[in-house]
Write a protein that holds these residues in place. Structure first.
Motif, PDB file in Angstrom:
ATOM      1  N   UNK A  25       1.705  12.275  -9.548  1.00 41.42           N
ATOM      2  CA  UNK A  25       1.036  13.559  -9.393  1.00 41.42           C
ATOM      3  C   UNK A  25       2.027  14.715  -9.308  1.00 41.42           C
ATOM      4  N   UNK A  26       3.209  14.435  -8.790  1.00 41.13           N
ATOM      5  CA  UNK A  26       4.230  15.461  -8.662  1.00 41.13           C
ATOM      6  C   UNK A  26       4.842  15.810 -10.016  1.00 41.13           C
ATOM      7  N   UNK A  27       4.679  14.960 -10.990  1.00 46.19           N
ATOM      8  CA  UNK A  27       5.200  15.221 -12.329  1.00 46.19           C
ATOM      9  C   UNK A  27       6.672  14.915 -12.498  1.00 46.19           C
ATOM     10  N   UNK A  28       7.211  14.033 -11.691  1.00 44.78           N
ATOM     11  CA  UNK A  28       8.615  13.672 -11.802  1.00 44.78           C
ATOM     12  C   UNK A  28       8.838  12.782 -13.022  1.00 44.78           C
ATOM     13  N   UNK A  29       9.982  12.989 -13.652  1.00 49.06           N
ATOM     14  CA  UNK A  29      10.363  12.127 -14.768  1.00 49.06           C
ATOM     15  C   UNK A  29      11.048  10.878 -14.224  1.00 49.06           C
ATOM     16  N   UNK A  30      10.940   9.796 -14.924  1.00 49.00           N
ATOM     17  CA  UNK A  30      11.634   8.573 -14.528  1.00 49.00           C
ATOM     18  C   UNK A  30      10.755   7.654 -13.697  1.00 49.00           C
ATOM     19  N   UNK A  31      11.417   6.649 -13.139  1.00 51.24           N
ATOM     20  CA  UNK A  31      10.702   5.642 -12.367  1.00 51.24           C
ATOM     21  C   UNK A  31      10.646   6.002 -10.900  1.00 51.24           C
ATOM     22  N   UNK A  32       9.710   5.374 -10.215  1.00 54.14           N
ATOM     23  CA  UNK A  32       9.573   5.549  -8.767  1.00 54.14           C
ATOM     24  C   UNK A  32      10.790   4.934  -8.077  1.00 54.14           C
ATOM     25  N   UNK A  33      11.441   5.667  -7.180  1.00 54.74           N
ATOM     26  CA  UNK A  33      12.583   5.088  -6.461  1.00 54.74           C
ATOM     27  C   UNK A  33      12.096   4.148  -5.350  1.00 54.74           C
ATOM     28  N   UNK A  34      11.596   2.982  -5.750  1.00 56.85           N
ATOM     29  CA  UNK A  34      10.990   2.047  -4.804  1.00 56.85           C
ATOM     30  C   UNK A  34      12.000   1.525  -3.786  1.00 56.85           C
ATOM     31  N   UNK A  71       0.847  -1.207   0.000  1.00 56.27           N
ATOM     32  CA  UNK A  71       0.000   0.000   0.000  1.00 56.27           C
ATOM     33  C   UNK A  71       0.877   1.249   0.000  1.00 56.27           C
ATOM     34  N   UNK A  72       1.954   1.226   0.791  1.00 54.50           N
ATOM     35  CA  UNK A  72       2.849   2.377   0.829  1.00 54.50           C
ATOM     36  C   UNK A  72       3.523   2.606  -0.521  1.00 54.50           C
ATOM     37  N   UNK A  73       3.939   1.550  -1.199  1.00 56.58           N
ATOM     38  CA  UNK A  73       4.527   1.697  -2.527  1.00 56.58           C
ATOM     39  C   UNK A  73       3.505   2.230  -3.522  1.00 56.58           C
ATOM     40  N   UNK A  74       2.257   1.760  -3.420  1.00 57.96           N
ATOM     41  CA  UNK A  74       1.203   2.263  -4.304  1.00 57.96           C
ATOM     42  C   UNK A  74       0.943   3.747  -4.085  1.00 57.96           C
ATOM     43  N   UNK A  75       0.865   4.162  -2.828  1.00 60.24           N
ATOM     44  CA  UNK A  75       0.666   5.580  -2.530  1.00 60.24           C
ATOM     45  C   UNK A  75       1.869   6.404  -2.988  1.00 60.24           C
ATOM     46  N   UNK A  76       3.060   5.856  -2.837  1.00 64.54           N
ATOM     47  CA  UNK A  76       4.256   6.553  -3.311  1.00 64.54           C
ATOM     48  C   UNK A  76       4.248   6.710  -4.817  1.00 64.54           C
ATOM     49  N   UNK A  77       3.778   5.679  -5.522  1.00 61.41           N
ATOM     50  CA  UNK A  77       3.704   5.751  -6.981  1.00 61.41           C
ATOM     51  C   UNK A  77       2.695   6.822  -7.412  1.00 61.41           C
ATOM     52  N   UNK A  78       1.560   6.873  -6.748  1.00 60.26           N
ATOM     53  CA  UNK A  78       0.553   7.896  -7.077  1.00 60.26           C
ATOM     54  C   UNK A  78       1.116   9.291  -6.811  1.00 60.26           C
ATOM     55  N   UNK A  79       1.763   9.479  -5.661  1.00 58.44           N
ATOM     56  CA  UNK A  79       2.328  10.785  -5.332  1.00 58.44           C
ATOM     57  C   UNK A  79       3.425  11.170  -6.309  1.00 58.44           C
ATOM     58  N   UNK A  80       4.225  10.207  -6.743  1.00 60.01           N
ATOM     59  CA  UNK A  80       5.316  10.467  -7.679  1.00 60.01           C
ATOM     60  C   UNK A  80       4.759  10.896  -9.034  1.00 60.01           C
TER      61      UNK A  80
END
Length: 101
Positions: A22-31, A11-20
């Motif tokens: 929405x923030x408009x960052x380029x690249x992949x989520x730093x999981x 769930x935390x990774x999913x929320x982090x992916x959504x926030x990443x």
């Protein structure tokens, strides 16, 4: 218990992916950084908080001493500006207020 922990991390990774996203960052989520923060950084913060609580309960190790006031401190005076002597009947500098001129 391990299942709940894994679900919480998912769930935390999913929320982090959504926030990443929405923030408009380029690249992949730093999981991996997110998981490392979950495993290491929080434990470090817990250790700091526990140490601070024990230090607060134990009281100060060194008390503040009372300062003796003697009144002997002196500070150097700033240099005085050089002022040219002015005659008593000399006109004041600035625009003239005489309207007759």
């Amino acid at each position: 218990m391990l299942g709940f922990w894994a679900l919480f991390l998912a769930i935390e990774l999913g929320c982090g992916m959504i926030a990443y996203r929405l923030d408009g960052q380029e690249g992949r989520l730093p999981a991996l950084r997110l998981l490392a923060m979950r495993l290491g950084y929080r434990q470090l913060l817990y250790a700091v908080v526990v140490r601070a609580v024990f230090a607060a309960l134990a009281g100060p190790r060194v008390a503040w001493g009372r300062q003796q006031r003697s009144g002997t401190c002196t500070a150097p005076l700033p240099p005085m500006a050089e002022v040219a002597p002015v005659a008593a009947d000399a006109p004041l500098p600035g625009p003239s207020l005489d309207r007759a001129a």
